[in-house]
Design a protein around this motif. Structure first.
Motif, mmCIF file in Angstrom:
data_model
loop_
_atom_site.group_PDB
_atom_site.id
_atom_site.type_symbol
_atom_site.label_atom_id
_atom_site.label_comp_id
_atom_site.label_asym_id
_atom_site.label_seq_id
_atom_site.Cartn_x
_atom_site.Cartn_y
_atom_site.Cartn_z
ATOM 1 N N LEU A 14 6.279 21.804 52.248
ATOM 2 C CA LEU A 14 7.729 21.738 52.016
ATOM 3 C C LEU A 14 8.024 21.551 50.530
ATOM 4 C CD1 LEU A 14 8.685 19.443 55.031
ATOM 5 C CD2 LEU A 14 8.593 21.942 54.976
ATOM 6 N N THR A 15 7.220 20.738 49.862
ATOM 7 C CA THR A 15 7.368 20.528 48.429
ATOM 8 C C THR A 15 7.119 21.825 47.665
ATOM 9 O OG1 THR A 15 6.783 18.199 48.608
ATOM 10 C CG2 THR A 15 6.435 19.234 46.468
ATOM 11 N N ALA A 58 10.204 18.068 39.095
ATOM 12 C CA ALA A 58 10.585 18.263 40.497
ATOM 13 C C ALA A 58 10.402 16.953 41.254
ATOM 14 C CB ALA A 58 9.744 19.361 41.141
ATOM 15 N N SER A 59 11.295 16.711 42.203
ATOM 16 C CA SER A 59 11.160 15.531 43.061
ATOM 17 C C SER A 59 11.728 15.858 44.437
ATOM 18 C CB SER A 59 11.869 14.322 42.457
ATOM 19 O OG SER A 59 13.263 14.558 42.398
ATOM 20 N N ARG A 107 17.478 25.399 30.105
ATOM 21 C CA ARG A 107 17.082 24.732 31.346
ATOM 22 C C ARG A 107 18.267 24.675 32.285
ATOM 23 N NH1 ARG A 107 13.327 19.403 31.234
ATOM 24 N NH2 ARG A 107 11.638 20.236 29.989
ATOM 25 N N ILE A 108 17.932 24.600 33.573
ATOM 26 C CA ILE A 108 18.954 24.385 34.582
ATOM 27 C C ILE A 108 18.399 23.448 35.645
ATOM 28 C CG2 ILE A 108 18.319 26.452 35.906
ATOM 29 C CD1 ILE A 108 21.388 26.697 36.564
ATOM 30 N N ALA A 109 19.245 22.553 36.128
ATOM 31 C CA ALA A 109 18.888 21.653 37.224
ATOM 32 C C ALA A 109 19.382 22.277 38.529
ATOM 33 C CB ALA A 109 19.522 20.282 37.012
ATOM 34 N N LEU A 110 18.495 22.298 39.504
ATOM 35 C CA LEU A 110 18.816 22.862 40.813
ATOM 36 C C LEU A 110 18.527 21.838 41.899
ATOM 37 C CD1 LEU A 110 17.120 26.353 40.360
ATOM 38 C CD2 LEU A 110 19.552 25.820 40.132
ATOM 39 N N THR A 111 19.194 22.002 43.035
ATOM 40 C CA THR A 111 18.905 21.170 44.202
ATOM 41 C C THR A 111 18.536 22.075 45.364
ATOM 42 O OG1 THR A 111 21.215 21.118 44.902
ATOM 43 C CG2 THR A 111 20.487 19.343 43.483
ATOM 44 N N GLU A 132 15.765 16.534 50.765
ATOM 45 C CA GLU A 132 16.539 16.875 49.570
ATOM 46 C C GLU A 132 15.566 16.906 48.407
ATOM 47 O OE1 GLU A 132 20.994 15.168 49.976
ATOM 48 O OE2 GLU A 132 19.450 13.654 49.602
ATOM 49 N N ALA A 133 15.655 17.947 47.607
ATOM 50 C CA ALA A 133 14.782 18.076 46.440
ATOM 51 C C ALA A 133 15.627 18.411 45.224
ATOM 52 C CB ALA A 133 13.734 19.152 46.684
ATOM 53 N N SER A 134 15.075 18.134 44.066
ATOM 54 C CA SER A 134 15.743 18.532 42.830
ATOM 55 C C SER A 134 14.673 18.956 41.844
ATOM 56 C CB SER A 134 16.585 17.377 42.265
ATOM 57 O OG SER A 134 15.763 16.284 41.964
ATOM 58 N N GLY A 135 15.075 19.830 40.951
ATOM 59 C CA GLY A 135 14.136 20.294 39.943
ATOM 60 C C GLY A 135 14.859 20.776 38.706
#
Length: 169
Positions: free
Chosen positions: A74-75, A104-105, A142-146, A158-161
């Motif tokens: 999944l990660t 990433a988290s 850069r861009i932050a995505l969820t 829920e993930a973010s990167g």
């Protein structure tokens, strides 16, 4: 049929769509050739609507020993989906550049117990505009995505990167 990948040898880039909408099936096939593990992830369908990139995935190839979704798979999917979001966004603008994940988290909220969907969007609505500005000003950005993973209507992960677009070679 493509040749097996070799360490240290970049995979040929997919030609840009040149003003046409991206053929997501062709992109998915190229992705499977470029990143061999992709074909084992169970991606059934890829769609884009507005700023959202959505994948429909099968649980079976991603099972753990408990019969639920394996966190490592999944990660990998969330990280890869963010990379795809940025790559497709660039391709839509006629830009062929390297993209890398910078951070990433993930937060696991509930077990994944059935086939699922994964939705990737910018972390903030102005993210794509800010990325375009940075690319124009500095040649990189850069861009932050969820990413959100749903089994039916239940949010399971829920993930973010943060994804970096590298300057031209």
């Amino acid at each position: 049929m493509s040749l097996p990948r070799q360490p240290g040898i970049p995979h040929p880039r997919l030609p840009l769509p040149k003003g046409q909408p991206e053929n997501l099936a062709a992109f998915q096939q190229w992705l499977s050739d470029a990143i061999p593990m992709v074909s084992a992830l169970g991606i059934r369908a890829v769609t884009r609507q507005g700023d959202a990139l959505t994948w429909q995935l099968a649980l079976t190839p991603n099972l753990n020993d408990k019969g639920t979704g394996f966190g490592g798979a999944l990660t990998a999917q969330t990280t890869l989906q963010g990379w795809c979001w940025v790559t497709l966004w660039l391709r839509e603008r006629g830009i062929n550049r390297d993209v890398v994940v910078a951070e990433a988290s993930q937060r696991f909220l509930a077990p994944v117990t059935s086939d699922y969907r994964l939705v990737c969007t910018p972390a903030v609505p102005e993210g794509p505009t800010q990325l375009a500005s940075k690319l124009a000003e500095r040649g990189k950005g850069r861009i932050a995505l969820t990413q959100q993973l749903y089994c039916g209507e239940r949010l399971c992960l829920e993930a973010s990167g943060s994804y970096a677009v590298l300057p031209p070679h």
